[in-house]
Design an enzyme around this catalytic site. Structure first.
Site, mmCIF file in Angstrom:
data_model
loop_
_atom_site.group_PDB
_atom_site.id
_atom_site.type_symbol
_atom_site.label_atom_id
_atom_site.label_comp_id
_atom_site.label_asym_id
_atom_site.label_seq_id
_atom_site.Cartn_x
_atom_site.Cartn_y
_atom_site.Cartn_z
ATOM 1 N N ASN A 1 4.410 6.846 7.514
ATOM 2 C CA ASN A 1 5.481 6.772 7.004
ATOM 3 C C ASN A 1 6.389 7.859 6.453
ATOM 4 O O ASN A 1 7.603 7.900 6.747
ATOM 5 C CB ASN A 1 5.183 6.208 5.355
ATOM 6 C CG ASN A 1 4.374 4.789 5.188
ATOM 7 O OD1 ASN A 1 3.251 4.746 4.862
ATOM 8 N ND2 ASN A 1 5.390 3.700 5.392
ATOM 9 N N GLY B 1 1.118 6.392 4.412
ATOM 10 C CA GLY B 1 0.212 7.146 5.334
ATOM 11 C C GLY B 1 1.168 8.138 6.130
ATOM 12 O O GLY B 1 2.222 8.140 5.926
ATOM 13 N N SER B 2 0.617 8.860 6.942
ATOM 14 C CA SER B 2 1.006 9.974 7.724
ATOM 15 C C SER B 2 2.507 9.403 8.484
ATOM 16 O O SER B 2 3.483 10.093 8.345
ATOM 17 C CB SER B 2 0.403 10.797 8.548
ATOM 18 O OG SER B 2 -0.156 9.947 9.541
ATOM 19 N N ASN C 1 6.048 -6.026 4.922
ATOM 20 C CA ASN C 1 6.894 -7.303 5.290
ATOM 21 C C ASN C 1 6.017 -8.626 5.125
ATOM 22 O O ASN C 1 6.283 -9.741 4.808
ATOM 23 C CB ASN C 1 6.904 -7.322 6.796
ATOM 24 C CG ASN C 1 8.004 -6.534 7.123
ATOM 25 O OD1 ASN C 1 9.308 -6.795 6.583
ATOM 26 N ND2 ASN C 1 8.105 -5.327 7.777
ATOM 27 N N HIS D 1 3.691 -7.810 13.028
ATOM 28 C CA HIS D 1 3.365 -7.129 14.247
ATOM 29 C C HIS D 1 4.571 -6.883 15.065
ATOM 30 O O HIS D 1 5.311 -7.700 15.515
ATOM 31 C CB HIS D 1 2.457 -8.224 15.049
ATOM 32 C CG HIS D 1 1.764 -7.590 16.149
ATOM 33 N ND1 HIS D 1 2.224 -6.669 17.203
ATOM 34 C CD2 HIS D 1 0.311 -7.588 16.594
ATOM 35 C CE1 HIS D 1 1.424 -6.333 17.943
ATOM 36 N NE2 HIS D 1 0.056 -7.056 17.461
ATOM 37 N N HIS E 1 0.937 -1.517 -0.102
ATOM 38 C CA HIS E 1 -0.061 -0.075 -0.067
ATOM 39 C C HIS E 1 0.815 1.408 -0.050
ATOM 40 O O HIS E 1 1.984 1.179 0.347
ATOM 41 C CB HIS E 1 -0.865 -0.007 1.241
ATOM 42 C CG HIS E 1 -0.003 0.349 2.535
ATOM 43 N ND1 HIS E 1 0.105 1.533 3.050
ATOM 44 C CD2 HIS E 1 0.572 -0.594 3.226
ATOM 45 C CE1 HIS E 1 0.830 1.575 4.023
ATOM 46 N NE2 HIS E 1 1.118 0.119 4.262
ATOM 47 N N ARG F 1 -6.059 1.149 5.305
ATOM 48 C CA ARG F 1 -5.213 1.439 4.082
ATOM 49 C C ARG F 1 -4.993 0.397 2.789
ATOM 50 O O ARG F 1 -4.869 0.719 1.744
ATOM 51 C CB ARG F 1 -3.737 2.089 4.411
ATOM 52 C CG ARG F 1 -3.020 0.954 5.533
ATOM 53 C CD ARG F 1 -1.919 1.948 6.049
ATOM 54 N NE ARG F 1 -1.051 0.854 6.876
ATOM 55 C CZ ARG F 1 -1.046 0.329 7.793
ATOM 56 N NH1 ARG F 1 -2.084 0.614 8.807
ATOM 57 N NH2 ARG F 1 -0.302 -0.491 8.882
ATOM 58 N N GLU G 1 0.035 -6.814 8.465
ATOM 59 C CA GLU G 1 1.431 -6.469 8.296
ATOM 60 C C GLU G 1 2.165 -7.026 9.572
ATOM 61 O O GLU G 1 1.409 -7.676 10.638
ATOM 62 C CB GLU G 1 1.855 -4.868 8.669
ATOM 63 C CG GLU G 1 3.283 -4.425 8.771
ATOM 64 C CD GLU G 1 4.144 -4.703 7.847
ATOM 65 O OE1 GLU G 1 4.311 -5.799 7.396
ATOM 66 O OE2 GLU G 1 4.891 -3.869 7.303
ATOM 67 N N HIS H 1 1.275 -5.553 2.950
ATOM 68 C CA HIS H 1 2.008 -4.548 3.464
ATOM 69 C C HIS H 1 3.551 -5.126 3.215
ATOM 70 O O HIS H 1 3.690 -6.197 2.547
ATOM 71 C CB HIS H 1 2.295 -4.627 5.093
ATOM 72 C CG HIS H 1 0.762 -4.256 5.814
ATOM 73 N ND1 HIS H 1 0.638 -3.352 6.588
ATOM 74 C CD2 HIS H 1 -0.187 -5.036 5.699
ATOM 75 C CE1 HIS H 1 -0.565 -3.250 6.906
ATOM 76 N NE2 HIS H 1 -1.305 -4.202 6.337
#
Lengths: 259, 259
Positions: free
Chosen positions: B17, B14-15, B190, B91, B11, B62, B89, B188
């Protein structure tokens, strides 16, 4: 006694709603008003603490976008969503794309009302010469349906809408409701009316007078046999809802020409 | 000879990142760059005439929004989308919400790179006092998983990402690919790497060096046993992709202080 709750809704406005044209199976997008209606619908449902387990939509993007916007408002994007042609808007055949106002001028308001609202009058079918025929039937979404492409409708009465919708209700949606799942059906004016007719036992004559506003969540409470325990209820500000119903009703009328 | 094709994508932004913070299971929204990346990804796939049959995503919004935006670009909103926590993703446990840069300052870049990328090094688990613990575990999406809430992860090593992803790949996704369906997995960094490791047979040591850019479709061609026929390929402008890869790699580095 109410055992189950179901939320049905008619998607918000697209460009053709404003032009009073029969959109039907043409894959028009929501306009900015329609997007806002969907978000307001989501906010309304959030304020009422609705948590859905499952969403059903038609394969037309306006019903899917409406569902997506509602799920986004609720923070429930992860809820399973299933799309089927059987929830599509009524197929208006050769009338697709035509302007209701012009039709009312040419054929009279009453004929337009009959075509729009009667239970078993089928408009003339769409054929290959229709400007939207290939746009509809060349789309891959109609090649992966549970019926063959040539078996899909070319025009429908409201009765025929219910006939193709009911197997989907019985086989896919009703079993989920009976498991106690909270279901949202994001559909269209006529496919919603057809389903309400079935669940509420509305007569062929009375269904003509049922108007569903756009973007307003409709609550139906069902008994253990999935029959409605009372009439459907519109959720939200009742004054705004009355105005929205009137807006839809006025779409079929001829505008007074001003001189 | 390629028998099946699979598209995997990470994806967009997002903020967090931009702040280089470990997102992991926190339900952050895409920022405007992330929205645009998803749309560009869709345009890329449309230009390549990709037609899918099925989309799989994880449950944070997302990934779902990324999938929705791509489907909208393709005019294929009707496509079935299935969301599962199995594709979530990695964890990051107690490190969720922390900043890469701070961690690189406190533990040096190489240690952070190992934590981010190594296959079997554990991060401490999320405890109830963690600022995001309740936000994650009180969400209803984790009450309807195939495992009970208390059995859900509180931290993982990359090896464990693959261990909980693999049953889902085997039971839900692989059978669809084997039917000849073209599948898109919106996931994600990973969880995508874990899946590529499995399908391409990448070693524990080499997986550390694999970087996946955001919002770029990754094509994997598979043989009849669902083994990769060659390395994964990034689809799109190759120069832009190199820049995107570098952007992700730089997230773990300490910024030069300018005086």
């Amino acid at each position: 006694m109410s055992k189950y709750k179901l939320i049905i809704l008619r998607h918000g406005e697209g460009a053709w709603n404003k032009e009073n044209r029969f959109c039907s199976w043409v894959d028009q997008k929501l306009n900015s008003d329609g997007l806002e209606e969907a978000r307001n619908c989501g906010r309304q449902l959030k304020a009422l603490n609705f948590e859905f387990d499952l969403v059903f939509t038609s394969v037309l993007n306006r019903s899917i976008h409406t569902a997506w916007l509602i799920l986004e408002e609720l923070g429930q994007e992860w809820v399973p969503l299933e799309s089927s042609w059987r929830l599509n808007e009524r197929h208006y055949g050769a009338l697709i794309g035509l302007n209701r106002e012009k039709m009312a001028l040419n054929h009279g308001e009453e004929q337009v009302k009959v075509w729009r609202r009667s239970y078993n009058v089928t408009p003339p079918p769409i054929d290959e010469s229709h400007p939207y025929y290939h746009e509809i039937y060349n789309d891959r979404r109609y090649k992966v349906c549970d019926v063959a492409l040539d078996q899909l409708p070319r025009s429908e009465s409201l009765k025929e809408v219910l006939e193709r919708l009911l197997p989907y209700w019985n086989e896919r949606i009703a079993p989920e409701v009976l498991k106690g799942k909270t279901v949202l059906i994001s559909a269209h004016g006529n496919s919603s009316r057809a389903l309400l007719k079935h669940l509420e036992g509305i007569s062929d004559e009375d269904i003509v007078n049922i108007t569903l506003p756009t973007g307003v969540p409709i609550l139906l409470e069902l008994d253990e046999n999935l029959h409605a325990v009372g009439p459907h209820q519109f959720l939200g500000d009742q004054e705004a809802i009355r105005a929205a119903i009137k807006k839809v009703e006025d779409q079929g009328k001829v505008k007074d020409s001003k001189k | 000879m390629s028998k099946y094709k699979l598209i995997i994508l990470r994806h967009g932004e997002g903020s967090w990142n931009k702040e280089n913070r470990f997102y992991s299971w926190v339900d952050q929204k895409l920022n405007s760059d992330g929205l645009e990346e998803a749309q560009n990804c869709g345009k890329q796939l449309k230009a390549l005439n990709f037609e899918f049959d099925l989309v799989f995503t994880s449950v944070p919004n997302r990934f779902i929004h990324t999938a929705w935006l791509i489907l909208e670009e393709l005019g294929q909103e009707w496509m079935p989308v299935e969301s599962s926590w199995h594709l979530n993703e990695h964890h990051y446990g107690a490190s969720i919400g922390l900043n890469w840069e701070t961690m690189a300052l406190n533990h040096d870049e190489e240690q952070v790179r190992i934590w981010r990328r190594s296959y079997n090094v554990t991060l401490p688990p999320t405890g109830e006092s963690h600022p995001y613990c309740h936000e994650i575990y009180s969400d209803s999406r984790y009450k309807v998983c195939g495992v009970t809430l208390d059995q859900l992860l509180r931290s993982e090593i990359l090896k464990e990402v693959l261990e909980r992803l693999l049953p889902y790949w085997n039971e839900r996704i692989a059978p669809e690919v084997l039917k000849g369906k073209i599948v898109v997995i919106s996931a994600h960094g990973n969880s995508s790497r874990a899946l590529l490791k499995r399908l391409e047979g990448i070693s524990n040591e080499d997986i550390i060096n694999i970087t996946l850019p955001t919002g770029v479709p990754i094509l994997l061609e598979l043989d009849k046993n669902l083994h990769a026929l060659g390395p994964h390929q990034f689809l799109g402008d190759q120069e832009a992709i190199r820049v995107a890869i570098k952007k992700v790699e730089d997230q773990g580095k300490v910024k030069q202080v300018k005086k």
